[in-house]
Design a protein around this motif. Structure first.
Motif, PDB file in Angstrom:
ATOM      1  N   LEU A 119       0.825  -1.206   0.000  1.00  0.00           N
ATOM      2  CA  LEU A 119       0.000   0.000   0.000  1.00  0.00           C
ATOM      3  C   LEU A 119       0.859   1.256   0.000  1.00  0.00           C
ATOM      4  N   LEU A 120       1.996   1.219   0.671  1.00  0.00           N
ATOM      5  CA  LEU A 120       2.918   2.351   0.640  1.00  0.00           C
ATOM      6  C   LEU A 120       3.421   2.577  -0.792  1.00  0.00           C
ATOM      7  N   GLN A 121       3.744   1.494  -1.488  1.00  0.00           N
ATOM      8  CA  GLN A 121       4.184   1.607  -2.869  1.00  0.00           C
ATOM      9  C   GLN A 121       3.050   2.143  -3.757  1.00  0.00           C
ATOM     10  N   LEU A 122       1.832   1.662  -3.544  1.00  0.00           N
ATOM     11  CA  LEU A 122       0.690   2.166  -4.314  1.00  0.00           C
ATOM     12  C   LEU A 122       0.437   3.645  -4.014  1.00  0.00           C
ATOM     13  N   LYS A 123       0.657   4.039  -2.771  1.00  0.00           N
ATOM     14  CA  LYS A 123       0.495   5.444  -2.390  1.00  0.00           C
ATOM     15  C   LYS A 123       1.577   6.308  -3.047  1.00  0.00           C
ATOM     16  N   THR A 124       2.809   5.837  -3.007  1.00  0.00           N
ATOM     17  CA  THR A 124       3.920   6.561  -3.622  1.00  0.00           C
ATOM     18  C   THR A 124       3.682   6.761  -5.119  1.00  0.00           C
ATOM     19  N   ASN A 125       3.063   5.776  -5.756  1.00  0.00           N
ATOM     20  CA  ASN A 125       2.784   5.856  -7.186  1.00  0.00           C
ATOM     21  C   ASN A 125       1.474   6.582  -7.502  1.00  0.00           C
ATOM     22  N   GLY A 126       0.782   7.067  -6.482  1.00  0.00           N
ATOM     23  CA  GLY A 126      -0.395   7.902  -6.693  1.00  0.00           C
ATOM     24  C   GLY A 126      -1.710   7.180  -6.925  1.00  0.00           C
ATOM     25  N   TYR A 127      -1.768   5.895  -6.635  1.00  0.00           N
ATOM     26  CA  TYR A 127      -3.003   5.139  -6.854  1.00  0.00           C
ATOM     27  C   TYR A 127      -3.947   5.179  -5.656  1.00  0.00           C
ATOM     28  N   VAL A 128      -3.386   5.257  -4.455  1.00  0.00           N
ATOM     29  CA  VAL A 128      -4.203   5.276  -3.246  1.00  0.00           C
ATOM     30  C   VAL A 128      -3.781   6.440  -2.366  1.00  0.00           C
ATOM     31  N   LYS A 129      -4.658   6.776  -1.444  1.00  0.00           N
ATOM     32  CA  LYS A 129      -4.337   7.776  -0.423  1.00  0.00           C
ATOM     33  C   LYS A 129      -4.663   7.173   0.926  1.00  0.00           C
ATOM     34  N   SER A 130      -4.040   7.707   1.948  1.00  0.00           N
ATOM     35  CA  SER A 130      -4.246   7.164   3.288  1.00  0.00           C
ATOM     36  C   SER A 130      -4.792   8.237   4.206  1.00  0.00           C
ATOM     37  N   LYS A 131      -5.449   7.763   5.250  1.00  0.00           N
ATOM     38  CA  LYS A 131      -5.975   8.646   6.288  1.00  0.00           C
ATOM     39  C   LYS A 131      -5.543   8.046   7.617  1.00  0.00           C
ATOM     40  N   ARG A 132      -4.980   8.872   8.471  1.00  0.00           N
ATOM     41  CA  ARG A 132      -4.514   8.412   9.776  1.00  0.00           C
ATOM     42  C   ARG A 132      -5.628   8.487  10.811  1.00  0.00           C
ATOM     43  N   GLY A 133      -5.382   7.814  11.916  1.00  0.00           N
ATOM     44  CA  GLY A 133      -6.298   7.920  13.048  1.00  0.00           C
ATOM     45  C   GLY A 133      -7.222   6.724  13.189  1.00  0.00           C
ATOM     46  N   ALA A 134      -8.135   6.852  14.163  1.00  0.00           N
ATOM     47  CA  ALA A 134      -9.044   5.759  14.487  1.00  0.00           C
ATOM     48  C   ALA A 134      -9.932   5.376  13.305  1.00  0.00           C
ATOM     49  N   GLN A 135     -10.283   6.318  12.490  1.00  0.00           N
ATOM     50  CA  GLN A 135     -11.108   6.057  11.304  1.00  0.00           C
ATOM     51  C   GLN A 135     -10.238   5.988  10.047  1.00  0.00           C
ATOM     52  N   GLY A 136      -8.959   5.696  10.261  1.00  0.00           N
ATOM     53  CA  GLY A 136      -7.999   5.707   9.165  1.00  0.00           C
ATOM     54  C   GLY A 136      -8.022   4.463   8.309  1.00  0.00           C
ATOM     55  N   GLY A 137      -7.288   4.561   7.215  1.00  0.00           N
ATOM     56  CA  GLY A 137      -7.178   3.451   6.286  1.00  0.00           C
ATOM     57  C   GLY A 137      -6.787   3.966   4.923  1.00  0.00           C
ATOM     58  N   TYR A 138      -7.214   3.267   3.895  1.00  0.00           N
ATOM     59  CA  TYR A 138      -6.844   3.611   2.525  1.00  0.00           C
ATOM     60  C   TYR A 138      -8.076   3.715   1.646  1.00  0.00           C
ATOM     61  N   SER A 139      -7.953   4.539   0.615  1.00  0.00           N
ATOM     62  CA  SER A 139      -8.982   4.649  -0.417  1.00  0.00           C
ATOM     63  C   SER A 139      -8.270   4.943  -1.740  1.00  0.00           C
ATOM     64  N   LEU A 140      -8.993   4.775  -2.837  1.00  0.00           N
ATOM     65  CA  LEU A 140      -8.407   5.080  -4.134  1.00  0.00           C
ATOM     66  C   LEU A 140      -8.179   6.573  -4.255  1.00  0.00           C
ATOM     67  N   ARG A 141      -7.082   6.942  -4.860  1.00  0.00           N
ATOM     68  CA  ARG A 141      -6.793   8.351  -5.125  1.00  0.00           C
ATOM     69  C   ARG A 141      -7.299   8.739  -6.512  1.00  0.00           C
ATOM     70  N   LEU A 142      -7.292   7.787  -7.418  1.00  0.00           N
ATOM     71  CA  LEU A 142      -7.743   8.005  -8.790  1.00  0.00           C
ATOM     72  C   LEU A 142      -9.038   7.242  -9.021  1.00  0.00           C
ATOM     73  N   PRO A 143      -9.865   7.703  -9.953  1.00  0.00           N
ATOM     74  CA  PRO A 143     -11.046   6.905 -10.294  1.00  0.00           C
ATOM     75  C   PRO A 143     -10.611   5.605 -10.979  1.00  0.00           C
ATOM     76  N   PRO A 144     -11.359   4.522 -10.791  1.00  0.00           N
ATOM     77  CA  PRO A 144     -10.977   3.221 -11.354  1.00  0.00           C
ATOM     78  C   PRO A 144     -10.723   3.236 -12.863  1.00  0.00           C
ATOM     79  N   GLU A 145     -11.415   4.071 -13.602  1.00  0.00           N
ATOM     80  CA  GLU A 145     -11.210   4.115 -15.057  1.00  0.00           C
ATOM     81  C   GLU A 145      -9.868   4.757 -15.446  1.00  0.00           C
ATOM     82  N   ARG A 146      -9.197   5.393 -14.498  1.00  0.00           N
ATOM     83  CA  ARG A 146      -7.884   5.996 -14.774  1.00  0.00           C
ATOM     84  C   ARG A 146      -6.723   5.136 -14.294  1.00  0.00           C
ATOM     85  N   ILE A 147      -7.012   4.013 -13.678  1.00  0.00           N
ATOM     86  CA  ILE A 147      -5.950   3.122 -13.195  1.00  0.00           C
ATOM     87  C   ILE A 147      -5.776   2.012 -14.221  1.00  0.00           C
ATOM     88  N   VAL A 148      -4.688   2.113 -14.993  1.00  0.00           N
ATOM     89  CA  VAL A 148      -4.390   1.151 -16.058  1.00  0.00           C
ATOM     90  C   VAL A 148      -3.554   0.016 -15.468  1.00  0.00           C
TER      91      VAL A 148
END
Length: 142
Positions: free
Chosen positions: A45-74
């Motif tokens: 996930l760190l590698q995916l974040k570094t490459n701009g595919y996902v973003k992270s949120k810290r804290g108790a409600q933290g985790g990961y989500s897509l940074r780009l819309p699925p149609e833009r991820i080749v």
């Protein structure tokens, strides 16, 4: 080209996040639903974040989500960034070419180039959105 567990697990994580449509998903849930060990998933996930595919949120409600819309991820781009070249042999690699002493008379080189081009075409025509819809893109004859 061989896709390692890293590439497979990255695609599993992206698919799960794509199914969650922008929700922030805790890493523990991603690990559980994709059957990827938590410590290994963190690296991916760190590698995916570094490459701009996902973003992270810290804290108790933290985790990961897509940074780009699925149609833009080749998918081809994701695999190249995580796994390296798509060529089955380095003598036909576009990005990591290495010469071979038999190259001048090699009758196999055209086959390996065809394999590279076919795999690249399929992966480069397929987006995360296609996979989420169950519609992987076929190559030139499909």
């Amino acid at each position: 080209m061989k896709v390692s567990s890293r590439g497979e697990y990255a695609l599993r994580a992206l698919l799960l996040l794509g199914l969650r449509k922008g929700d922030v998903v805790p890493i523990s849930e991603i690990a559980e639903k994709t059957l990827v060990p938590n410590h290994y998933l963190e690296q991916i996930l760190l590698q995916l974040k570094t490459n701009g595919y996902v973003k992270s949120k810290r804290g108790a409600q933290g985790g990961y989500s897509l940074r780009l819309p699925p149609e833009r991820i080749v998918i081809g781009e994701v695999i190249r960034r995580l796994e390296g070249p798509l060529a089955p042999m380095s003598c036909v690699s576009v990005t990591a070419y290495e010469p071979c002493p038999l190259e001048g008379n090699c009758l196999l080189k055209p086959l390996w180039a065809l394999v590279r081009d076919t795999v690249a075409q399929v992966l480069d025509r397929t987006t995360l959105d296609h996979l989420l819809q169950g519609k992987a893109k076929a190559g030139p004859t499909g």
